[in-house]
Design an enzyme around this catalytic site. Structure first.
Site, PDB file in Angstrom:
ATOM      1  N   SER A 262       0.965  -1.265  -0.039  1.00 32.80           N
ATOM      2  CA  SER A 262      -0.006  -0.040   0.022  1.00 32.80           C
ATOM      3  C   SER A 262       0.904   1.028  -0.141  1.00 32.80           C
ATOM      4  O   SER A 262       1.949   1.288   0.565  1.00 32.80           O
ATOM      5  CB  SER A 262      -0.896   0.092   1.055  1.00 32.80           C
ATOM      6  OG  SER A 262      -1.574   1.256   1.361  1.00 32.80           O
TER       7      SER A 262
ATOM      8  N   TYR B  82      -1.712  -0.137  10.290  1.00 27.53           N
ATOM      9  CA  TYR B  82      -1.688  -0.834   8.707  1.00 27.53           C
ATOM     10  C   TYR B  82      -0.606  -0.462   8.134  1.00 27.53           C
ATOM     11  O   TYR B  82      -0.113  -0.950   7.478  1.00 27.53           O
ATOM     12  CB  TYR B  82      -3.047  -0.224   8.263  1.00 27.53           C
ATOM     13  CG  TYR B  82      -3.488  -0.563   6.702  1.00 27.53           C
ATOM     14  CD1 TYR B  82      -3.798  -1.903   6.274  1.00 27.53           C
ATOM     15  CD2 TYR B  82      -3.031   0.348   5.991  1.00 27.53           C
ATOM     16  CE1 TYR B  82      -3.878  -2.227   5.040  1.00 27.53           C
ATOM     17  CE2 TYR B  82      -3.238   0.097   4.379  1.00 27.53           C
ATOM     18  CZ  TYR B  82      -3.559  -1.211   3.948  1.00 27.53           C
ATOM     19  OH  TYR B  82      -3.867  -1.383   2.823  1.00 27.53           O
TER      20      TYR B  82
END
Length: 255
Positions: free
Chosen positions: A148, A161
């Site tokens: 990501s 995250y």
């Protein structure tokens, strides 16, 4: 129709929706036998498999909740059971770690339970699923991790995250070195905002989507196929000289 992945076997975690589903469909069109895992949405997993088979491909799904004890062992046991008629030797060529757990809490609000869940799904599962796959993964194979932009762009509201995806990228680098002698390439793909069910708010709010798109050099938000097509390249022989890389798939976000 070109089938660059004919006679290849691919496993994609979290392949029933969004990016994972687009990857599964693309690899199926490219000729691979595709296995996908799903946590709870059996109907979506069946739709993915049916869609691949209706286009002349081969696919099967297996149910698995990642982030649980012994998930790696249970995954490969389920792979052998569900894939007995598709992959009788249990071998594979392409392993794609797509399943992920999110976290939308700044450090001040983050609980230990939330942190542990994110790292169990996003880091621990890929580590030990790959470890258990080493005897199955054919020489010259591919490991592809879906990372990501959050790993490299400061995002305090998703700190757990973001850290987990940074760890996944570090895993990619070391694994590429370790598996290089077997001709196995290992790469990460780093998407930005992709319009999946995780971004329903943007899909339902054109003004908010337009604001986010202003940060993107190419002037729009991503679609799952934008990521799937890059993954298909990395899964193919055309990418044979690319390994240990984190490849931006953000359309030039925040550059």
């Amino acid at each position: 129709m070109s089938t660059p992945l004919k006679n290849k076997v691919a496993l994609i975690t979290g392949g029933s929706n969004g990016i994972g589903r687009a990857i599964a469909e693309r690899l199926g069109r490219d000729g691979a036998t595709v296995a996908t895992t799903y946590a709870r949405d059996e109907a979506a997993a069946k739709e993915t498999v049916d869609g691949i088979e209706n286009n002349g491909g081969r696919a099967f799904a297996l149910q698995l909740e990642l982030g649980q004890p012994d998930d790696a062992t249970r995954l490969w046991d389920a792979f052998d059971a569900a894939g007995a008629d598709y992959v009788p030797d249990g071998k594979l060529d392409i392993l794609i770690h797509n399943a992920a757990a999110g976290s939308f809490a700044p450090l001040s609000d983050l609980t230990g339970e939330n942190y542990d869940r994110v790292f169990a799904v996003n880091v621990r599962a890929p580590f030990f699923i790959t470890q258990a796959a080493l005897p199955r993964l054919r020489d010259g194979g591919r490991v592809i991790n879906i990372s990501s932009l959050a790993a490299t762009l400061a995002t305090p509201e998703t700190i757990a995250y973001s850290a987990s995806k940074g760890a996944l990228d570090a895993f990619t680098l070391s694994l590429a070195k370790g598996l290089g002698p077997r001709g196995i390439t290992v790469n990460s793909v780093s998407p930005g905002i992709i319009l999946t069910r995780n971004h329903t708010r943007l899909m339902e709010n054109p003004e908010a989507a337009a604001q986010e798109a202003k940060r993107v050099a190419l002037g729009r938000l991503g679609q799952p196929e934008d990521v799937a097509d890059l993954v298909a390249f990395l899964a193919s022989d055309d990418s044979r000289w690319v390994t240990g890389q984190v490849i931006d798939a953000t359309g030039g976000t925040a550059i």
